[in-house]
Scaffold this motif. Structure first.
Motif, PDB file in Angstrom:
ATOM      1  N   GLU A   1     -17.937   7.674   4.188  1.00 39.40           N
ATOM      2  CA  GLU A   1     -17.847   6.497   5.045  1.00 39.40           C
ATOM      3  C   GLU A   1     -16.682   6.600   6.022  1.00 39.40           C
ATOM      4  OE1 GLU A   1     -19.104   2.332   3.534  1.00 39.40           O
ATOM      5  OE2 GLU A   1     -17.948   3.250   1.942  1.00 39.40           O
ATOM      6  N   ASN A   2     -16.702   5.686   7.002  1.00 41.26           N
ATOM      7  CA  ASN A   2     -15.578   5.543   7.921  1.00 41.26           C
ATOM      8  C   ASN A   2     -14.282   5.331   7.156  1.00 41.26           C
ATOM      9  OD1 ASN A   2     -17.669   5.457   9.747  1.00 41.26           O
ATOM     10  ND2 ASN A   2     -17.208   3.433  10.534  1.00 41.26           N
ATOM     11  N   ILE A   3     -13.195   5.866   7.700  1.00 45.23           N
ATOM     12  CA  ILE A   3     -11.869   5.610   7.147  1.00 45.23           C
ATOM     13  C   ILE A   3     -11.301   4.419   7.911  1.00 45.23           C
ATOM     14  CG2 ILE A   3      -9.579   6.567   6.690  1.00 45.23           C
ATOM     15  CD1 ILE A   3     -11.987   7.767   5.131  1.00 45.23           C
ATOM     16  N   GLY A   4     -11.431   3.245   7.292  1.00 47.59           N
ATOM     17  CA  GLY A   4     -10.981   2.014   7.916  1.00 47.59           C
ATOM     18  C   GLY A   4      -9.567   1.665   7.507  1.00 47.59           C
ATOM     19  N   LEU A   5      -9.177   0.463   7.853  1.00 48.74           N
ATOM     20  CA  LEU A   5      -7.801  -0.001   7.677  1.00 48.74           C
ATOM     21  C   LEU A   5      -7.270   0.201   6.263  1.00 48.74           C
ATOM     22  CD1 LEU A   5      -5.337  -1.722   8.685  1.00 48.74           C
ATOM     23  CD2 LEU A   5      -6.625  -3.718   7.905  1.00 48.74           C
ATOM     24  N   ILE A   6      -8.030  -0.210   5.260  1.00 51.55           N
ATOM     25  CA  ILE A   6      -7.546  -0.163   3.886  1.00 51.55           C
ATOM     26  C   ILE A   6      -7.308   1.272   3.442  1.00 51.55           C
ATOM     27  CG2 ILE A   6      -8.153  -0.731   1.493  1.00 51.55           C
ATOM     28  CD1 ILE A   6      -9.825  -3.080   2.742  1.00 51.55           C
ATOM     29  N   GLU A   7      -8.229   2.152   3.799  1.00 43.36           N
ATOM     30  CA  GLU A   7      -8.075   3.551   3.398  1.00 43.36           C
ATOM     31  C   GLU A   7      -6.997   4.256   4.202  1.00 43.36           C
ATOM     32  OE1 GLU A   7     -12.462   4.437   1.672  1.00 43.36           O
ATOM     33  OE2 GLU A   7     -12.257   3.858   3.772  1.00 43.36           O
ATOM     34  N   VAL A   8      -6.841   3.873   5.459  1.00 37.76           N
ATOM     35  CA  VAL A   8      -5.729   4.404   6.248  1.00 37.76           C
ATOM     36  C   VAL A   8      -4.415   4.225   5.495  1.00 37.76           C
ATOM     37  CG1 VAL A   8      -4.306   3.926   8.293  1.00 37.76           C
ATOM     38  CG2 VAL A   8      -6.785   4.166   8.539  1.00 37.76           C
ATOM     39  N   MET A   9      -4.281   3.098   4.808  1.00 34.06           N
ATOM     40  CA  MET A   9      -3.033   2.774   4.123  1.00 34.06           C
ATOM     41  C   MET A   9      -2.940   3.375   2.722  1.00 34.06           C
ATOM     42  SD  MET A   9      -2.264  -1.134   5.333  1.00 34.06           S
ATOM     43  CE  MET A   9      -3.826  -1.795   4.816  1.00 34.06           C
ATOM     44  N   GLY A  10      -3.982   4.127   2.295  1.00 38.02           N
ATOM     45  CA  GLY A  10      -3.873   4.880   1.058  1.00 38.02           C
ATOM     46  C   GLY A  10      -4.617   4.326  -0.133  1.00 38.02           C
ATOM     47  N   ARG A  11      -5.545   3.394   0.083  1.00 40.77           N
ATOM     48  CA  ARG A  11      -6.367   2.873  -1.009  1.00 40.77           C
ATOM     49  C   ARG A  11      -7.815   3.272  -0.762  1.00 40.77           C
ATOM     50  NH1 ARG A  11      -5.606  -0.646  -5.167  1.00 40.77           N
ATOM     51  NH2 ARG A  11      -7.374  -1.886  -5.924  1.00 40.77           N
ATOM     52  N   ALA A  12      -8.323   4.176  -1.582  1.00 41.39           N
ATOM     53  CA  ALA A  12      -9.687   4.678  -1.401  1.00 41.39           C
ATOM     54  C   ALA A  12     -10.698   3.641  -1.862  1.00 41.39           C
ATOM     55  CB  ALA A  12      -9.879   5.968  -2.191  1.00 41.39           C
ATOM     56  N   ILE A  13     -11.729   3.419  -1.058  1.00 41.91           N
ATOM     57  CA  ILE A  13     -12.865   2.583  -1.439  1.00 41.91           C
ATOM     58  C   ILE A  13     -14.053   3.535  -1.564  1.00 41.91           C
ATOM     59  CG2 ILE A  13     -14.221   0.529  -0.931  1.00 41.91           C
ATOM     60  CD1 ILE A  13     -11.225  -0.015  -1.159  1.00 41.91           C
ATOM     61  N   LEU A  14     -14.285   4.016  -2.774  1.00 41.48           N
ATOM     62  CA  LEU A  14     -15.307   5.036  -2.992  1.00 41.48           C
ATOM     63  C   LEU A  14     -16.615   4.398  -3.448  1.00 41.48           C
ATOM     64  CD1 LEU A  14     -13.113   7.758  -4.753  1.00 41.48           C
ATOM     65  CD2 LEU A  14     -13.629   7.489  -2.315  1.00 41.48           C
ATOM     66  N   PRO A  15     -17.754   5.056  -3.180  1.00 36.32           N
ATOM     67  CA  PRO A  15     -19.062   4.453  -3.460  1.00 36.32           C
ATOM     68  C   PRO A  15     -19.371   4.355  -4.950  1.00 36.32           C
ATOM     69  CG  PRO A  15     -19.310   6.698  -2.660  1.00 36.32           C
ATOM     70  CD  PRO A  15     -17.872   6.353  -2.493  1.00 36.32           C
TER      71      PRO A  15
ATOM     72  N   PHE B   1       0.824  -1.205   0.000  1.00 39.42           N
ATOM     73  CA  PHE B   1       0.000   0.000   0.000  1.00 39.42           C
ATOM     74  C   PHE B   1       0.863   1.262   0.000  1.00 39.42           C
ATOM     75  CE2 PHE B   1      -2.944  -3.183   1.421  1.00 39.42           C
ATOM     76  CZ  PHE B   1      -4.175  -2.750   0.956  1.00 39.42           C
ATOM     77  N   PRO B   2       0.279   2.385  -0.433  1.00 36.57           N
ATOM     78  CA  PRO B   2       1.035   3.640  -0.444  1.00 36.57           C
ATOM     79  C   PRO B   2       1.675   3.990   0.900  1.00 36.57           C
ATOM     80  CG  PRO B   2      -0.957   3.901  -1.736  1.00 36.57           C
ATOM     81  CD  PRO B   2      -1.036   2.533  -1.106  1.00 36.57           C
ATOM     82  N   MET B   3       0.975   3.758   2.001  1.00 40.91           N
ATOM     83  CA  MET B   3       1.543   4.100   3.307  1.00 40.91           C
ATOM     84  C   MET B   3       2.806   3.295   3.590  1.00 40.91           C
ATOM     85  SD  MET B   3      -0.191   4.084   7.112  1.00 40.91           S
ATOM     86  CE  MET B   3       0.187   2.384   7.464  1.00 40.91           C
ATOM     87  N   MET B   4       2.845   2.060   3.105  1.00 40.47           N
ATOM     88  CA  MET B   4       3.997   1.209   3.350  1.00 40.47           C
ATOM     89  C   MET B   4       5.231   1.712   2.599  1.00 40.47           C
ATOM     90  SD  MET B   4       1.663  -2.237   3.098  1.00 40.47           S
ATOM     91  CE  MET B   4       2.895  -3.515   3.164  1.00 40.47           C
ATOM     92  N   LYS B   5       5.005   2.500   1.547  1.00 43.10           N
ATOM     93  CA  LYS B   5       6.101   3.091   0.772  1.00 43.10           C
ATOM     94  C   LYS B   5       6.520   4.457   1.313  1.00 43.10           C
ATOM     95  CE  LYS B   5       3.971   1.128  -3.396  1.00 43.10           C
ATOM     96  NZ  LYS B   5       3.341   1.478  -4.692  1.00 43.10           N
ATOM     97  N   ALA B   6       5.699   5.021   2.199  1.00 51.16           N
ATOM     98  CA  ALA B   6       5.957   6.377   2.691  1.00 51.16           C
ATOM     99  C   ALA B   6       7.221   6.403   3.552  1.00 51.16           C
ATOM    100  CB  ALA B   6       4.761   6.885   3.488  1.00 51.16           C
TER     101      ALA B   6
END
Length: 486
Positions: free
Chosen positions: A389-403, A273-278
């Motif tokens: 929506e809530n900002i959960g684990l996946i989005e925390v790491m930089g992958r947006a889950i949009l509706p 994920f993007p956060m892991m590269k930060a």
């Protein structure tokens, strides 16, 4: 050869327990499910196509109604015939594990796709694109396979009495469950058993994967999410057992947590994920020998712990978590409690980097206020036209889950930007006007402009969720918190 006879052969050839001696038995099992009249022919010989044809046969023969839930239940019953029993699957998984952890997960993942537990056709409809932002390249996805969830409904569900069967969609009792109206079918569902902290846990894949090999690790016991020392220990143990996977836990509070808080579980898989590269913005000393620590250059307030000693990493994570649970700084609206209600927790993520383990600890605060009734550290109202929506684990790491609504809504925004007749939703008006005033829009670049803008909105969403902002006041506040840990 009819679609029914073709599917019988698929069952015989599959890793299911059936052999050629079982051919008549399997044929009759299928007849019992779909009816005895001439089966509908399949469009091709793929297993999904054969099952689709047999489901249509069942509708035609009056064995089921044509509703989607009835179709799904029957399709999974048919796919169950090509799936090994849980005992056999577990034995094969752990036999392959002796070769390598990757060999074991490859086997389980491919099986879960082949038997349509992982809904590959639905997932393929999702839209995804990268977006370059001030925090690096983020991953934007528009989810067309699952409905958007309301944060208030998620919070309310956490407090509802749990008295059905299965108690929730994460319980092990879902393995092989037929399904019912309003509750998904799970006849073809299988769970790998593993041991964490001396207790039995399950490992399965997500039916609607948000990334490669999207996995769920679930407690055998139905109990609420919690973040504590055992959480950090479990995450690192999973990475030790599956070193090619990352794993993380949603926070254990509404607003900042995931969508299912009533059952202890983690998510993981094979994705960087993007956060892991930060990068690390600055190093810090937590006073734990063998652990390197630093503040990550990321919109959400994250402390990265690196080391080879999992006990030392756990000690450092506990230090951070325990300090944060009771830490307040009114100057930046950070409050651990209001009127006796707890607001602080963390979102931890574990993975390997070479010989070292990495444990990212993200600070979360779920307060609300009159100005921000949905959450002070939650997407603010001016960006909720894209994400609420809530900002959960996946989005925390930089992958947006949009509706899913955005797939059509963004097309209308593009038409508006090009001066064409459109039906753009009013909630996008201010954003679209700002895009129009700051860009030279053409038919060739309009999609790129809108996609880039969506990426910038998601970066803002993450910044809203960050408790310490990347400004002078926020960096000074973060430094004060670090001092308070020691």
């Amino acid at each position: 050869m009819s679609s029914l006879e073709q599917f019988v052969q698929v069952v015989i050839d599959s890793p299911s327990p059936y052999t050629n001696l079982d051919r008549i038995y399997v044929h009759n099992r299928i007849l019992g499910l779909v009816g005895e009249d001439q089966p509908v022919e399949a469009t091709d010989e793929q297993v999904n196509s054969l099952v689709d044809a047999l489901v249509k046969t069942a509708v035609q023969n009056g064995k089921i109604e044509g509703a989607q839930s009835d179709r799904s239940i029957l399709a999974d019953q048919l796919m169950d015939l090509v799936t090994p029993l849980p005992s056999i699957l577990n034995q094969r998984f752990w036999d392959k594990y002796q070769v390598s952890p990757k060999a074991a997960t490859d086997y389980f993942f491919n099986l879960s796709k082949t038997n349509d537990y992982i809904k590959t056709r639905a997932i393929a409809k999702n839209v995804s694109f990268p977006a370059e932002t001030d925090f690096g390249e983020l991953e934007i996805t528009i989810n067309l396979s699952k409905p958007e969830k309301d944060p208030k409904a998620i919070a309310a569900a956490r407090n509802q009495p749990q008295d059905g069967y299965p108690l929730c969609q994460l319980c092990m009792q879902n393995e092989g469950y037929l399904g019912r109206l309003g509750y998904p079918s799970r006849s073809n569902h299988r769970i790998i058993r593993m041991t964490l902290g001396g207790e039995t846990w399950g490992f399965q894949y997500s039916p609607y994967a948000y990334f490669n090999e999207h996995s769920i690790f679930l407690d055998q016991i139905h109990r609420p999410m919690v973040i504590n020392r055992q959480t950090f220990t479990n995450l690192l143990e999973i990475v030790k057992q599956l070193p090619h996977y990352f794993v993380g836990s949603n926070a254990d509070l509404p607003i900042v947590g995931g969508s299912m808080l009533s059952h202890e579980h983690y998510q993981g898989g094979r994705h960087v994920f993007p956060m892991m590269k930060a990068p690390i913005a600055r190093t810090i000393d937590l006073g734990v020998a063998g652990v390197e620590a630093g503040i990550v250059k990321w919109p959400m307030s994250t402390i990265r712990l690196v080391g080879s000693d999992v006990v030392a990493l756990t000690d450092a994570a506990v230090k951070i978590h325990d300090a944060w649970m009771n830490y307040s700084d009114e100057s930046v609206d950070v409050r651990a409690f209001t009127d006796g209600t707890r607001h602080h927790t963390t979102t931890p993520i574990a993975y390997k980097d070479g010989e070292n383990y990495v444990l990212d600890v993200v600070l979360r605060d779920n307060q609300t206020s009159d100005e921000f009734p949905d959450g002070i550290f939650h997407p603010h109202q001016d960006v909720q036209h894209i994400k609420k929506e809530n900002i959960g684990l996946i989005e925390v790491m930089g992958r947006a889950i949009l509706p899913a609504r955005l797939k059509t809504e963004l097309v209308e925004v593009e038409k508006y930007l090009l001066g064409q007749t459109n039906q753009m939703a009013g909630m996008h008006q201010a954003w679209a006007d700002q895009l129009k005033s700051t860009n030279s829009i053409t038919a060739e670049n309009v999609t790129a402009v809108v996609n880039a803008a969506v990426g910038n909105v998601f970066a803002r969403v993450l910044a809203d969720a960050g408790v310490f902002k990347w400004d002078d006041a926020g960096e000074a506040a973060f430094a004060r918190f670090i001092s308070a840990i020691n």
